[in-house]
Each structure stands twice: as structure tokens, then as C-alpha cells.
Design a protein around this motif. Structure first.
Motif, short mmCIF file in Angstrom:
data_model
loop_
_atom_site.label_atom_id
_atom_site.label_comp_id
_atom_site.label_asym_id
_atom_site.label_seq_id
_atom_site.Cartn_x
_atom_site.Cartn_y
_atom_site.Cartn_z
N GLU A 46 -28.35 34.01 20.91
CA GLU A 46 -28.76 34.75 19.71
C GLU A 46 -29.20 36.15 20.11
O GLU A 46 -30.06 36.32 20.99
CB GLU A 46 -29.88 34.03 18.98
CG GLU A 46 -30.31 34.74 17.70
CD GLU A 46 -31.32 33.95 16.90
OE1 GLU A 46 -31.79 34.47 15.87
OE2 GLU A 46 -31.65 32.82 17.31
N THR A 47 -28.61 37.15 19.48
CA THR A 47 -28.97 38.55 19.71
C THR A 47 -29.67 39.07 18.47
O THR A 47 -29.16 38.92 17.36
CB THR A 47 -27.72 39.39 20.00
OG1 THR A 47 -26.97 38.79 21.06
CG2 THR A 47 -28.10 40.80 20.41
N HIS A 48 -30.83 39.68 18.67
CA HIS A 48 -31.64 40.06 17.50
C HIS A 48 -32.22 41.46 17.66
O HIS A 48 -32.65 41.86 18.74
CB HIS A 48 -32.79 39.07 17.30
CG HIS A 48 -33.68 39.42 16.15
ND1 HIS A 48 -33.30 39.24 14.84
CD2 HIS A 48 -34.92 39.95 16.11
CE1 HIS A 48 -34.27 39.64 14.04
NE2 HIS A 48 -35.27 40.07 14.78
N ARG A 49 -32.21 42.18 16.57
CA ARG A 49 -32.89 43.47 16.47
C ARG A 49 -33.24 43.69 15.00
O ARG A 49 -32.38 43.58 14.13
CB ARG A 49 -31.99 44.58 16.99
CG ARG A 49 -32.71 45.91 17.19
CD ARG A 49 -32.45 46.82 16.03
NE ARG A 49 -32.60 48.22 16.40
CZ ARG A 49 -32.25 49.21 15.61
NH1 ARG A 49 -31.71 48.96 14.42
NH2 ARG A 49 -32.42 50.46 15.98
N ALA A 68 -23.49 38.03 9.44
CA ALA A 68 -22.93 36.89 10.15
C ALA A 68 -23.45 35.60 9.52
O ALA A 68 -24.57 35.54 9.01
CB ALA A 68 -23.30 36.95 11.63
N ASP A 69 -22.64 34.55 9.61
CA ASP A 69 -23.03 33.28 9.00
C ASP A 69 -24.24 32.66 9.69
O ASP A 69 -25.06 32.01 9.08
CB ASP A 69 -21.86 32.30 9.03
CG ASP A 69 -20.69 32.76 8.16
OD1 ASP A 69 -20.94 33.52 7.21
OD2 ASP A 69 -19.55 32.38 8.44
N THR A 70 -24.34 32.85 11.00
CA THR A 70 -25.44 32.27 11.75
C THR A 70 -25.82 33.21 12.88
O THR A 70 -25.01 33.97 13.39
CB THR A 70 -25.06 30.89 12.33
OG1 THR A 70 -26.13 30.42 13.15
CG2 THR A 70 -23.79 30.97 13.16
N GLY A 71 -27.09 33.16 13.28
CA GLY A 71 -27.53 33.99 14.39
C GLY A 71 -27.13 33.44 15.74
O GLY A 71 -27.27 34.12 16.76
N CYS A 72 -26.68 32.19 15.78
CA CYS A 72 -26.35 31.53 17.05
C CYS A 72 -24.86 31.65 17.32
O CYS A 72 -24.03 31.25 16.50
CB CYS A 72 -26.77 30.07 17.00
SG CYS A 72 -26.36 29.15 18.49
N THR A 73 -24.52 32.21 18.48
CA THR A 73 -23.13 32.30 18.91
C THR A 73 -22.87 31.24 19.97
O THR A 73 -23.57 31.18 20.98
CB THR A 73 -22.84 33.70 19.51
OG1 THR A 73 -23.08 34.69 18.51
CG2 THR A 73 -21.40 33.80 19.97
N GLY A 74 -21.88 30.38 19.74
CA GLY A 74 -21.55 29.34 20.70
C GLY A 74 -20.79 29.90 21.88
O GLY A 74 -19.88 30.71 21.72
N VAL A 75 -21.19 29.50 23.08
CA VAL A 75 -20.56 29.96 24.32
C VAL A 75 -20.32 28.75 25.22
O VAL A 75 -21.23 27.92 25.40
CB VAL A 75 -21.43 30.98 25.07
CG1 VAL A 75 -20.72 31.48 26.32
CG2 VAL A 75 -21.79 32.15 24.16
#
Length: 297
Positions: A46-49, A68-75
Motif C-alpha cells: 500500500e502506497t499512501h500520501r 483506485a478500487d483498493t489501496g492494497c496492490t497484490g504482488v
């Protein structure tokens, strides 16, 4: 939606070959044989500013993961670790997102420097890393402000990928007891967003008015804190091949901004106005939590 990414596979393979070629000399320095690991992790990043008030000049980081739909990006992360001795560990890790291409890279070297107890040691880790973040629909700034015009003649979905390569230095503590090990550290990372160029073309419907707005972002090195926690529990501990579980967490925190040059060309290219703009630096965080399986040889 296609996301352009860098492919680090050739560099990753070269690194593995270099490590493999140097391993015999390194292992001769230690009574313990060399140890290799391959790990597969599933991560949430999750990248936040915080959103800043819109002013007379665009702040590109306001559009970080915008809408974006969600703050969590799957990797999905695939990595290789080599420990030629008890003191040295080399690691290379690649991350893949939903586009099924490697777009994240971590390479590091760690050395145990001293003991802090029977099961605890301390050391220093250094490495390089790069990961992408996305700016979505940044043209909305002009769609809202530049009324009475076709504010963006490009009808495509507007997304800009940002890479943030950096150098890391981190002191750490390492705890080992039977089949369990824990590594925790806090250090510094210096990095900069790679520059990019953008063009916004505008016109007045039913008239001859034309305007081009050209953005050229600039290098802006930033110092961030980096904290990491890594745990391993081996389920089997047999010669040849062992299997275990791993979990890790990482937090980046820094004050970041994207400075840029803006050129506005109205009607003709000769009528140009250029300004250099530096939005305020604001808190910027990247959090990643992962877990997976490890194979030890």
C-alpha cells in the motif's frame, strides 16, 4: 488496463550467475557449507500520501492511486538467497503484479558483524531496490479548472507509472533458535522518482484557440526511513532439502514531492511561458506485508 513496466529478468540472471561463480571462494572461508534458499511470497503493498488542496499548480502526488478500487496492490515475489558463510548473505528478489511482468526489484548483501548473545547477532545490510507507483487520471486537474475548453484532447485513460529506485543501508538484529529465525532492522533509503514528460493539448470548440501544456518532471533525491521484519520457521530440517514458512513486513516513510517544469504554448510555439514549480514535500509511506514458502538447500 495495461501498465508499462521494466523487465529486470536479465539483470536478475546475471546476478545469480555472478553469485554462483563466486560461491566456492566464499564458502572456503567458513567451516559451514554454503546455504541456498528459494522463496515464493504473496504480498500486499500500500502506497499512501494525503491528498493536498488543489492550488494554481498541479501536484502530481495528489493522483497517486487516484480513484483506485483498493489501496492494497497484490504482488507475487520470487527470490533467491545465498549464504556462503555464517557471516554473509546475498539476496535477489523480483516482484510481479497483475500484469504478469516483473516490475519490482530488491538486491541486498548482509554481513553479521558481532554477537549480542547466545542466539542473537547484529550486522549491517546494504542494497538497491526499485518499485512502481501509479498516477491515475491526473488530467482531471485540467478538466475541472480549464472550463470553456476541450481541456484534454487525449480521450484515453490517463495513467503514468513512476519508478522509485533507491539505495538502502540498514543495521539489523538477527535471532536464531532451533528452526526459527527472526531478523529486524531500521535504516535509511535515498531515492528519487525517475523523471517523465506529459503533454496536455487543449482547444476551444468552434474556435481557433489552441494551447499545449508540457510537463517535465525533475530529479529530487529524498531520504526516507526504512524498517523491516523478517521471520522464518522451518518445518523440516534435513540435509539436502528443507521446507519452511516465511513472513515479512516493511515500512518506508519520507517527505516526498515531484518538482517539474511547465511550459504553456498558446496558439503558436513562439508564444511560450515556462515556469519551474516545486510543490511542498509531504509525508509519503509505502507499506508491504508478505508471507509464503521457502525451500532451503
Amino acid at each position: 488496463m495495461n501498465r508499462p513496466v521494466l523487465n529486470y529478468s536479465p539483470a536478475f540472471l546475471i546476478l545469480l550467475l555472478w553469485i554462483a561463480g563466486s560461491a566456492p571462494n566464499a564458502s572456503a572461508q567458513s567451516a559451514r557449507g554454503e546455504q541456498m534458499e528459494i522463496h515464493l511470497h504473496f504480498a500486499c503493498r500500500e502506497t499512501h500520501r494525503n491528498m493536498q488542496p488543489q492550488r494554481d499548480n498541479i501536484d502530481f502526488l495528489n493522483y497517486l492511486n487516484y480513484k483506485a478500487d483498493t489501496g492494497c496492490t497484490g504482488v507475487v515475489r520470487l527470490g533467491f538467497t545465498l549464504s556462503p558463510s555464517e557471516k554473509w548473505t546475498f539476496m535477489a528478489d523480483l516482484g510481479m503484479m497483475s500484469d504478469m511482468r516483473f516490475s519490482q526489484m530488491n538486491i541486498s548483501a548482509s554481513r553479521i558483524i558481532g554477537k549480542a548473545g547466545n542466539s542473537t547477532a547484529w550486522g549491517l545490510s546494504a542494497g538497491i531496490s526499485a518499485y512502481p507507483v501509479y498516477l491515475n487520471e491526473f488530467n482531471e486537474y485540467h478538466l475541472i479548472r480549464d472550463t470553456g475548453l476541450m481541456a484534454d484532447m487525449n480521450a484515453n485513460y490517463r495513467q503514468q507509472i513512476l519508478y522509485d529506485p533507491g539505495l538502502e543501508l540498514m543495521p539489523f538484529l538477527n535471532y536464531k533458535k532451533s528452526k526459527f529465525s527472526l531478523n529486524a532492522g531500521t535504516g535509511l533509503r535515498i531515492s528519487t522518482f525517475l523523471p517523465f514528460n506529459l503533454l496536455i493539448m487543449q482547444k476551444k470548440e468552434g474556435g481557433n484557440f489552441r494551447r499545449e501544456i508540457r510537463y517535465e518532471t525533475l530529479f529530487k533525491p529524498a531520504l526516507s526511513s526504512i524498517s523491516a521484519l523478517h521471520a522464518t520457521l522451518m518445518l523440516t530440517d534435513k540435509p539436502g532439502l528443507s521446507v519452511g514458512l516465511q513472513a515479512s513486513a516493511q515500512l518506508l516513510f519520507g517527505m516526498r514531492t515531484i518538482p517539474y517544469k511547465r511550459s504553456i504554448l498558446t496558439w503558436t510555439a513562439d508564444n511560450r511561458v515556462t515556469d519551474e514549480i516545486k510543490p511542498d514535500s509531504k509525508p509519503f509511506t509505502v507499506t508491504e506485508v508478505s508471507g509464503g514458502i521457502v525451500f532451503r538447500f
